[in-house]
Design an enzyme around this catalytic site. Structure first.
Site, PDB file in Angstrom:
ATOM      1  CG  ASP A 206      -2.036   0.991   1.091  1.00  0.00           C
ATOM      2  OD1 ASP A 206      -2.699   1.271   2.059  1.00  0.00           O
ATOM      3  OD2 ASP A 206      -2.207   1.519  -0.031  1.00  0.00           O
ATOM      4  CB  SER A 207       0.434   4.421  -1.755  1.00  0.00           C
ATOM      5  OG  SER A 207      -0.801   4.813  -1.139  1.00  0.00           O
ATOM      6  N   GLY A 208       0.898   4.178   1.561  1.00  0.00           N
ATOM      7  CA  GLY A 208       1.156   5.039   2.705  1.00  0.00           C
ATOM      8  C   GLY A 208       0.118   6.145   2.817  1.00  0.00           C
ATOM      9  N   GLY A 209      -0.688   6.319   1.766  1.00  0.00           N
ATOM     10  CA  GLY A 209      -1.696   7.376   1.783  1.00  0.00           C
ATOM     11  C   GLY A 209      -2.622   7.246   2.982  1.00  0.00           C
TER      12      GLY A 209
ATOM     13  N   GLY B 244     -11.266   4.484   0.124  1.00  0.00           N
ATOM     14  CA  GLY B 244     -12.212   5.371   0.790  1.00  0.00           C
ATOM     15  C   GLY B 244     -13.399   4.659   1.406  1.00  0.00           C
TER      16      GLY B 244
ATOM     17  CB  CYS C  50      -6.849 -25.371   9.067  1.00  0.00           C
ATOM     18  SG  CYS C  50      -6.965 -24.984  10.825  1.00  0.00           S
TER      19      CYS C  50
ATOM     20  CB  CYS D 109     -11.928 -25.733  10.051  1.00  0.00           C
ATOM     21  SG  CYS D 109     -10.388 -25.018   9.442  1.00  0.00           S
TER      22      CYS D 109
ATOM     23  CG  ASP E  21      -6.025  -5.101   2.539  1.00  0.00           C
ATOM     24  OD1 ASP E  21      -6.614  -4.236   1.851  1.00  0.00           O
ATOM     25  OD2 ASP E  21      -5.593  -4.884   3.703  1.00  0.00           O
TER      26      ASP E  21
ATOM     27  CB  CYS F 176      -9.491 -27.498  12.820  1.00  0.00           C
ATOM     28  SG  CYS F 176      -9.919 -25.772  13.073  1.00  0.00           S
TER      29      CYS F 176
ATOM     30  CD  GLN G  32      -9.813   7.371  -1.911  1.00  0.00           C
ATOM     31  OE1 GLN G  32     -10.841   7.375  -1.216  1.00  0.00           O
ATOM     32  NE2 GLN G  32      -8.746   6.646  -1.554  1.00  0.00           N
TER      33      GLN G  32
ATOM     34  CG  HIS H  89      -9.130 -21.507  12.608  1.00  0.00           C
ATOM     35  ND1 HIS H  89      -9.725 -22.575  11.957  1.00  0.00           N
ATOM     36  CD2 HIS H  89     -10.136 -20.638  12.888  1.00  0.00           C
ATOM     37  CE1 HIS H  89     -11.036 -22.386  11.864  1.00  0.00           C
ATOM     38  NE2 HIS H  89     -11.316 -21.205  12.416  1.00  0.00           N
TER      39      HIS H  89
HETATM   40  C1  LIG Z   1      -9.438  -1.052   7.083  1.00  0.00           C
HETATM   41  N1  LIG Z   1     -10.139  -0.240   6.123  1.00  0.00           N
HETATM   42  C2  LIG Z   1      -9.435   0.348   5.131  1.00  0.00           C
HETATM   43  N2  LIG Z   1      -8.126   0.142   4.886  1.00  0.00           N
HETATM   44  C3  LIG Z   1      -7.818   0.950   3.833  1.00  0.00           C
HETATM   45  C4  LIG Z   1      -6.590   1.147   3.184  1.00  0.00           C
HETATM   46  C5  LIG Z   1      -5.420   0.228   3.464  1.00  0.00           C
HETATM   47  C6  LIG Z   1      -4.868   0.339   4.806  1.00  0.00           C
HETATM   48  C7  LIG Z   1      -3.501  -0.331   4.882  1.00  0.00           C
HETATM   49  O1  LIG Z   1      -3.074  -0.237   6.204  1.00  0.00           O
HETATM   50  C8  LIG Z   1      -2.682  -1.490   6.692  1.00  0.00           C
HETATM   51  O2  LIG Z   1      -3.724  -2.063   7.455  1.00  0.00           O
HETATM   52  C9  LIG Z   1      -4.107  -1.273   8.569  1.00  0.00           C
HETATM   53  C10 LIG Z   1      -2.440  -2.340   5.504  1.00  0.00           C
HETATM   54  O3  LIG Z   1      -1.144  -2.114   4.992  1.00  0.00           O
HETATM   55  C11 LIG Z   1      -0.550  -3.296   4.550  1.00  0.00           C
HETATM   56  C12 LIG Z   1      -3.501  -1.824   4.548  1.00  0.00           C
HETATM   57  O4  LIG Z   1      -3.148  -1.996   3.226  1.00  0.00           O
HETATM   58  C13 LIG Z   1      -6.536   2.147   2.188  1.00  0.00           C
HETATM   59  N3  LIG Z   1      -5.311   2.426   1.593  1.00  0.00           N
HETATM   60  C14 LIG Z   1      -5.241   3.419   0.673  1.00  0.00           C
HETATM   61  N4  LIG Z   1      -4.065   3.724   0.093  1.00  0.00           N
HETATM   62  N5  LIG Z   1      -6.347   4.155   0.280  1.00  0.00           N
HETATM   63  C15 LIG Z   1      -7.571   3.914   0.808  1.00  0.00           C
HETATM   64  O5  LIG Z   1      -8.552   4.581   0.423  1.00  0.00           O
HETATM   65  C16 LIG Z   1      -7.689   2.881   1.818  1.00  0.00           C
HETATM   66  C17 LIG Z   1      -8.922   2.625   2.447  1.00  0.00           C
HETATM   67  C18 LIG Z   1      -8.969   1.664   3.465  1.00  0.00           C
HETATM   68  N6  LIG Z   1      -9.978   1.255   4.278  1.00  0.00           N
HETATM   69 ZN   LIG Z   2      -9.181 -24.531  11.302  1.00  0.00          ZN
END
Ligand SMILES: CNc1nc2c(CC[C@H]3O[C@@H](OC)[C@H](OC)[C@@H]3O)c3nc(N)[nH]c(=O)c3cc2[nH]1
Ligand SMILES: [Zn+2]
Length: 376
Positions: free
Chosen positions: A96-99, A220, A310, A308, A270, A313, A193, A339
């Site tokens: 993810d980009s850090g945004g 978003g 796995c 399950c 994710d 289990c 978005q 699990h």
């Molecule tokens: C939970 N709901 C949610 N997550 C979101 C994430 C990933 C969070 C990122 O933060 C880390 O998890 C907390 C993960 O990083 C590996 C995930 O990809 C988002 N990332 C971007 N760039 N833009 C979004 O609009 C966005 C919206 C989200 N809504």
């Molecule tokens: Zn299991």
């Protein structure tokens, strides 16, 4: 024509819903979709080894630009030969980009056309992240799929603010495309978005579609809005995205949201949910959530989930896992984590079978009934 780093193969479109069966081809393997991607924010899916992730059928895992930039630093990962070598994980990696982190972790921040000024949530130092910097970090990390640097505003932001944000995020997306120095090996996905405003979702989707990304995320969402609002935005937004490109719903989610996302045309998901609740001893089962600390499991020598298959289990009892969790033993959290991840990865496998057999809506009904989602 450069060989695209990541391509999506559409296998089947469901007749009664927006669901699809597909395959995601990446430089680190090909994976069936719809698919759930375990989150490994700090270059590890907490308590899991790469061998266990492979054993349970995980194909693509996530890591996070913001966190790895701050610690250990993308230069160290690059010196190691990239994230795949650094983590000994040879399948798919999405960063993810850090945004999102900039907007969720740091209080003091200033958003400009150039990028975002904010404070390091670990030590308060002043930081600056821009589209170019985010892509440079992701290029150094060497992920197969990179996400564009975006702003994820609060879902109920005023229309005018959301419009300004969408237009700036689209300009940032264009800068991200220009900044990618490794498009043959690292695919960049655009992030749609627009909050809860249909016309802004359309503006975002159409602008990003014109930039011809190899894949699209819907951002978003899953930011506290009601599930009905999320589903309404998905119903409206996914059809605006090219059918021959993968669609990734960020931050989702719970079993019901995964199924309802697939029905609305989502291919990739994710979420930290399965791993996060596992670490406080909550397990997903066919009949809903199970809180293993509960005294009623003290003498229960059956598996977490009788349906399950796995390795947890098959080999460990509720009584034993309850004991470990109450004693705060790490192995207990490894068992609940394994699990829960297996449960969601398996759920996507069952969903793919249901799409193949043209019975996805029936499967939804059966699963919702069994899990308890239909309970008023
Ligand atoms: C939970 N709901 C949610 N997550 C979101 C994430 C990933 C969070 C990122 O933060 C880390 O998890 C907390 C993960 O990083 C590996 C995930 O990809 C988002 N990332 C971007 N760039 N833009 C979004 O609009 C966005 C919206 C989200 N809504
Ligand atoms: Zn299991």
């Amino acid at each position: 024509m450069n060989q695209a780093a990541v391509t999506y193969e559409l296998i089947k479109t469901d007749k009664k819903t927006g669901a699809r069966l597909g395959r995601l081809h990446t430089p680190h393997g090909t994976f069936d979709t719809p698919m759930f991607m375990p989150v490994g924010t700090q270059a590890t899916v907490k308590t899991m080894s790469p061998e266990e992730l492979k054993e349970m059928g995980a194909g693509v895992i996530l890591s996070n630009t913001y966190h790895l930039w701050l610690r250990p630093g993308e230069d160290i990962v690059q010196e190691a030969g990239g994230l795949h070598h650094f983590t000994n994980w040879d399948q798919g990696i999405l960063t993810d980009s850090g945004g999102y982190q900039v907007f969720s972790l740091s209080k003091l921040r200033d958003i400009t056309e150039e990028g975002v000024h904010f404070r390091n949530h670990l030590n308060g130092e002043k930081l600056f992240l821009s589209p170019e910097k985010s892509i440079a970090i992701q290029n150094a990390l060497g992920s197969d799929i990179m996400m564009a640097f975006d702003e994820c505003p609060p879902f109920d932001s005023p229309y005018e603010y959301m419009k300004t944000s969408v237009e700036r995020t689209s300009r940032w997306a264009e800068r991200c495309l220009a900044a990618n120095v490794n498009p043959e090996r690292q695919a960049l996905f655009g992030i749609v978005q627009g909050g809860g405003y249909k016309e802004l979702r359309e503006l975002s989707a159409r602008t990003l579609a014109s930039l011809d990304f190899p894949g699209y995320a819907i951002g978003g969402l899953s930011v506290g809005e009601p599930k009905e609002k999320m589903n309404e935005m998905l119903t409206y937004t996914t059809p605006l995205l090219a059918a021959d490109k993968p669609r990734y719903l960020m931050g989702v989610g719970s079993p019901d949201s995964l199924i309802d996302g697939v029905i609305r045309g989502i291919d990739l998901f994710d979420c930290v949910l399965p791993t996060r609740i596992a670490r406080n001893g909550t397990c997903m089962t066919e009949h809903g959530r199970l809180v293993i600390r509960n005294a009623k499991y003290a003498h229960d020598f059956g598996p977490i989930d009788a349906s399950c298959d796995c390795k947890v289990c098959r080999n460990y009892s509720r009584a034993y896992i309850r004991h470990l969790v109450k004693a705060n033993e790490t192995f207990g959290f490894r068992l609940t984590t394994y699990h829960n991840l297996y449960f969601l990865i398996k759920l996507m496998k069952r969903v793919r079978s249901a799409i193949k057999e043209d019975r996805l809506l029936e499967f939804r009904e059966e699963f919702f009934e069994s899990y308890g989602f239909n309970k008023p």
